[in-house]
Design a protein around this motif. Structure first.
Motif, PDB file in Angstrom:
ATOM      1  N   LYS A 102      40.846  -1.711  19.311  1.00 40.68           N
ATOM      2  CA  LYS A 102      40.519  -1.711  20.741  1.00 40.68           C
ATOM      3  C   LYS A 102      41.638  -1.082  21.567  1.00 40.68           C
ATOM      4  CE  LYS A 102      37.464  -5.741  20.602  1.00 40.68           C
ATOM      5  NZ  LYS A 102      37.287  -7.163  21.010  1.00 40.68           N
ATOM      6  N   ALA A 103      42.873  -1.191  21.071  1.00 44.98           N
ATOM      7  CA  ALA A 103      44.018  -0.627  21.801  1.00 44.98           C
ATOM      8  C   ALA A 103      43.921   0.890  21.927  1.00 44.98           C
ATOM      9  CB  ALA A 103      45.320  -1.014  21.100  1.00 44.98           C
ATOM     10  N   TYR A 104      43.176   1.524  21.037  1.00 47.59           N
ATOM     11  CA  TYR A 104      43.024   2.981  21.114  1.00 47.59           C
ATOM     12  C   TYR A 104      42.354   3.409  22.421  1.00 47.59           C
ATOM     13  CZ  TYR A 104      44.533   4.215  16.396  1.00 47.59           C
ATOM     14  OH  TYR A 104      45.291   4.443  15.271  1.00 47.59           O
ATOM     15  N   PHE A 105      41.484   2.564  22.955  1.00 45.40           N
ATOM     16  CA  PHE A 105      40.775   2.927  24.180  1.00 45.40           C
ATOM     17  C   PHE A 105      41.716   3.034  25.377  1.00 45.40           C
ATOM     18  CE2 PHE A 105      37.212   0.856  21.795  1.00 45.40           C
ATOM     19  CZ  PHE A 105      36.455   2.009  21.631  1.00 45.40           C
ATOM     20  N   GLU A 106      42.927   2.498  25.249  1.00 45.05           N
ATOM     21  CA  GLU A 106      43.899   2.557  26.339  1.00 45.05           C
ATOM     22  C   GLU A 106      44.668   3.877  26.358  1.00 45.05           C
ATOM     23  OE1 GLU A 106      46.434  -0.791  25.826  1.00 45.05           O
ATOM     24  OE2 GLU A 106      44.789  -2.259  25.802  1.00 45.05           O
ATOM     25  N   GLN A 107      44.511   4.674  25.320  1.00 48.34           N
ATOM     26  CA  GLN A 107      45.252   5.930  25.220  1.00 48.34           C
ATOM     27  C   GLN A 107      44.492   7.076  25.896  1.00 48.34           C
ATOM     28  OE1 GLN A 107      48.300   6.094  24.124  1.00 48.34           O
ATOM     29  NE2 GLN A 107      48.326   3.948  23.471  1.00 48.34           N
ATOM     30  N   PRO A 108      45.155   7.833  26.769  1.00 44.85           N
ATOM     31  CA  PRO A 108      44.492   8.966  27.437  1.00 44.85           C
ATOM     32  C   PRO A 108      43.933   9.985  26.453  1.00 44.85           C
ATOM     33  CG  PRO A 108      46.627   8.498  28.438  1.00 44.85           C
ATOM     34  CD  PRO A 108      46.546   7.667  27.204  1.00 44.85           C
ATOM     35  N   GLU A 109      44.632  10.173  25.332  1.00 42.52           N
ATOM     36  CA  GLU A 109      44.171  11.158  24.347  1.00 42.52           C
ATOM     37  C   GLU A 109      42.807  10.778  23.780  1.00 42.52           C
ATOM     38  OE1 GLU A 109      48.577  11.188  24.619  1.00 42.52           O
ATOM     39  OE2 GLU A 109      47.076   9.630  24.295  1.00 42.52           O
ATOM     40  N   VAL A 110      42.577   9.474  23.613  1.00 45.15           N
ATOM     41  CA  VAL A 110      41.304   9.002  23.067  1.00 45.15           C
ATOM     42  C   VAL A 110      40.199   9.116  24.110  1.00 45.15           C
ATOM     43  CG1 VAL A 110      40.093   7.000  22.096  1.00 45.15           C
ATOM     44  CG2 VAL A 110      42.462   7.475  21.436  1.00 45.15           C
ATOM     45  N   GLU A 111      40.548   8.903  25.369  1.00 36.94           N
ATOM     46  CA  GLU A 111      39.563   9.019  26.444  1.00 36.94           C
ATOM     47  C   GLU A 111      38.977  10.421  26.524  1.00 36.94           C
ATOM     48  OE1 GLU A 111      41.309   7.822  30.085  1.00 36.94           O
ATOM     49  OE2 GLU A 111      41.658   5.743  29.475  1.00 36.94           O
ATOM     50  N   GLU A 112      39.732  11.402  26.057  1.00 35.23           N
ATOM     51  CA  GLU A 112      39.288  12.794  26.137  1.00 35.23           C
ATOM     52  C   GLU A 112      38.432  13.210  24.945  1.00 35.23           C
ATOM     53  OE1 GLU A 112      42.826  15.067  26.518  1.00 35.23           O
ATOM     54  OE2 GLU A 112      43.406  14.195  28.451  1.00 35.23           O
ATOM     55  N   SER A 160      54.729  13.037  22.527  1.00 36.98           N
ATOM     56  CA  SER A 160      55.329  11.707  22.578  1.00 36.98           C
ATOM     57  C   SER A 160      55.376  11.093  21.183  1.00 36.98           C
ATOM     58  CB  SER A 160      54.509  10.812  23.504  1.00 36.98           C
ATOM     59  OG  SER A 160      53.232  10.553  22.927  1.00 36.98           O
ATOM     60  N   GLU A 161      56.057   9.953  21.095  1.00 41.42           N
ATOM     61  CA  GLU A 161      56.153   9.261  19.805  1.00 41.42           C
ATOM     62  C   GLU A 161      54.772   8.813  19.332  1.00 41.42           C
ATOM     63  OE1 GLU A 161      58.385   5.334  17.885  1.00 41.42           O
ATOM     64  OE2 GLU A 161      59.067   6.177  19.792  1.00 41.42           O
ATOM     65  N   TRP A 162      53.936   8.310  20.268  1.00 41.55           N
ATOM     66  CA  TRP A 162      52.581   7.889  19.891  1.00 41.55           C
ATOM     67  C   TRP A 162      51.773   9.087  19.411  1.00 41.55           C
ATOM     68  CZ3 TRP A 162      47.513   8.909  20.796  1.00 41.55           C
ATOM     69  CH2 TRP A 162      46.586   7.951  20.376  1.00 41.55           C
ATOM     70  N   GLN A 163      51.874  10.198  20.121  1.00 39.20           N
ATOM     71  CA  GLN A 163      51.141  11.396  19.731  1.00 39.20           C
ATOM     72  C   GLN A 163      51.588  11.894  18.365  1.00 39.20           C
ATOM     73  OE1 GLN A 163      52.143  13.672  23.257  1.00 39.20           O
ATOM     74  NE2 GLN A 163      50.018  13.679  23.917  1.00 39.20           N
ATOM     75  N   GLU A 164      52.888  11.843  18.122  1.00 40.03           N
ATOM     76  CA  GLU A 164      53.404  12.303  16.835  1.00 40.03           C
ATOM     77  C   GLU A 164      52.808  11.490  15.694  1.00 40.03           C
ATOM     78  OE1 GLU A 164      57.603  12.040  14.450  1.00 40.03           O
ATOM     79  OE2 GLU A 164      57.689  12.618  16.558  1.00 40.03           O
ATOM     80  N   LYS A 165      52.735  10.173  15.884  1.00 40.64           N
ATOM     81  CA  LYS A 165      52.214   9.295  14.838  1.00 40.64           C
ATOM     82  C   LYS A 165      50.718   9.465  14.653  1.00 40.64           C
ATOM     83  CE  LYS A 165      51.885   4.413  13.498  1.00 40.64           C
ATOM     84  NZ  LYS A 165      52.224   3.015  13.871  1.00 40.64           N
ATOM     85  N   HIS A 166      50.005   9.771  15.743  1.00 40.31           N
ATOM     86  CA  HIS A 166      48.545   9.807  15.703  1.00 40.31           C
ATOM     87  C   HIS A 166      47.982  11.219  15.783  1.00 40.31           C
ATOM     88  CE1 HIS A 166      49.479   5.660  16.904  1.00 40.31           C
ATOM     89  NE2 HIS A 166      48.359   5.345  16.300  1.00 40.31           N
ATOM     90  N   SER A 167      48.800  12.207  15.495  1.00 43.29           N
ATOM     91  CA  SER A 167      48.329  13.592  15.489  1.00 43.29           C
ATOM     92  C   SER A 167      48.173  14.077  14.051  1.00 43.29           C
ATOM     93  CB  SER A 167      49.310  14.502  16.232  1.00 43.29           C
ATOM     94  OG  SER A 167      48.976  15.861  16.026  1.00 43.29           O
ATOM     95  N   LEU A 168      46.965  14.441  13.690  1.00 46.50           N
ATOM     96  CA  LEU A 168      46.728  14.970  12.348  1.00 46.50           C
ATOM     97  C   LEU A 168      47.369  16.347  12.202  1.00 46.50           C
ATOM     98  CD1 LEU A 168      45.428  14.621   9.605  1.00 46.50           C
ATOM     99  CD2 LEU A 168      43.277  15.476  10.557  1.00 46.50           C
TER     100      LEU A 168
END
Length: 319
Positions: A213-223, A9-17
């Motif tokens: 705090k918004a990071y906690f709403e992302q499923p990727e961060v929950e994992e 996704s667009e969010w994953q693309e931006k936040h994927s190292l």
């Protein structure tokens, strides 16, 4: 060699190292040429000097045959060689007619490859004035899935890239940070140092509270529990970070020890040694100081709070 899927996704693309490091096409340019990475999607601009000894799936050689007017031809030939031999699969050359004439166009005319039972030209010349050909060429050069360059040269600048993301006005904490660090064989000490740098950059900034705090709403961060602890540390919520770390103590004791040590270091760095020791004693960890009689403090702590409460009430009555 680790690979990265294009289906994100667009969010994953931006936040994927991984995505940040494995930009799918490298555009080689002059050492003095700079461009914002946000301006060109799927491309990573790289000076030729940084490309030596490295290989990538897809590459673009830009102004390849720009010979210097006064000498320096040997250096130019060296750069040509570097640019032409970095691509494992696909190479797109961007040049002018005049530059191509300097090199000699005939060198590309007899290059062939075998596909099945057919032998075809390995080089296809494009008309840059034809928008469709240009669009097709850009799609062709960026469609391959890239791999992470985990060699020693590939590790250069890794820490700077991670911290560069954290320094954004809307800070970027990569959800696959720890996967990449493991892929690059980064030591525990280096990992903890990177975490400490991130915490020092983001801590005590009121404007960053909401985006963090918004990071906690992302499923990727929950994992990724360790990333959750890092975010809590950035927010100054040491006990919440410790609670998450504690939940992983049995399944990942090594990470647990590293995270708890990092939390204690955070508190020490903020000149809160008593709080660091209190947290350590609560979780049965080694304390960092013997300067205070912490054992006596804990024995009387259950009585101290009501005493302080009564004293405060008396002072209010007197006032």
């Amino acid at each position: 060699m680790a690979t990265i899927s294009q289906q994100i996704s667009e969010w994953q693309e931006k936040h994927s190292l991984q995505w940040r490091l494995a930009a799918r096409a490298r555009l080689f340019c002059s050492d003095h040429y700079h461009v914002s990475p946000d301006r060109v999607k799927f491309l990573e601009f790289m000076p030729v000097s940084q490309a030596k000894g490295r290989e990538f799936d897809s590459c673009i050689a830009f102004c390849l045959f720009d010979l210097p007017q006064n000498g320096g031809r040997m250096e130019a030939y060296t750069k040509w060689y570097t640019q032409l031999t970095r691509a494992r699969s696909r190479l797109l050359i961007v040049t002018t007619e005049a530059q191509l004439a300097q090199m000699g166009e005939e060198i590309f005319e007899n290059l062939t490859i075998t596909k099945g039972e057919k032998t075809v030209n390995a080089v296809e010349r494009l008309n840059y004035q034809n928008p469709k050909e240009v669009t097709d060429a850009l799609g062709w050069i960026t469609e391959l899935t890239s791999s992470l360059d985990t060699s020693a040269t590939g590790r250069q600048g890794l820490r700077e890239i991670i911290l560069e993301g954290a320094l954004q006005s809307d800070p970027i904490l990569y959800y696959d940070l720890y996967y990449v660090l493991k892929s690059y064989d980064i030591s525990s000490q280096e990992t903890m140092a990177i975490e400490a740098d991130i915490v020092n950059l983001l801590f005590n900034n009121a404007e960053l509270q909401a985006p963090l705090k918004a990071y906690f709403e992302q499923p990727e961060v929950e994992e990724v529990p360790r990333l959750q602890t890092l975010i809590y540390r950035c927010l100054g919520q040491s006990w919440q970070a410790a609670e998450i770390a504690q939940s992983r103590k049995q399944s990942d004791p090594g990470t647990y020890q590293e995270v708890m040590a990092g939390i204690q270091q955070d508190l020490q760095h903020r000149h809160l040694p008593l709080e660091a020791d209190r947290l350590a004693r609560f979780y049965g960890l080694e304390t960092s100081t013997n300067k205070f009689d912490n054992a006596s403090w804990f024995k009387t702590s259950d009585k101290l709070i009501p005493l302080l409460k009564n004293w405060t009430e008396e002072q209010l009555k007197v006032g």
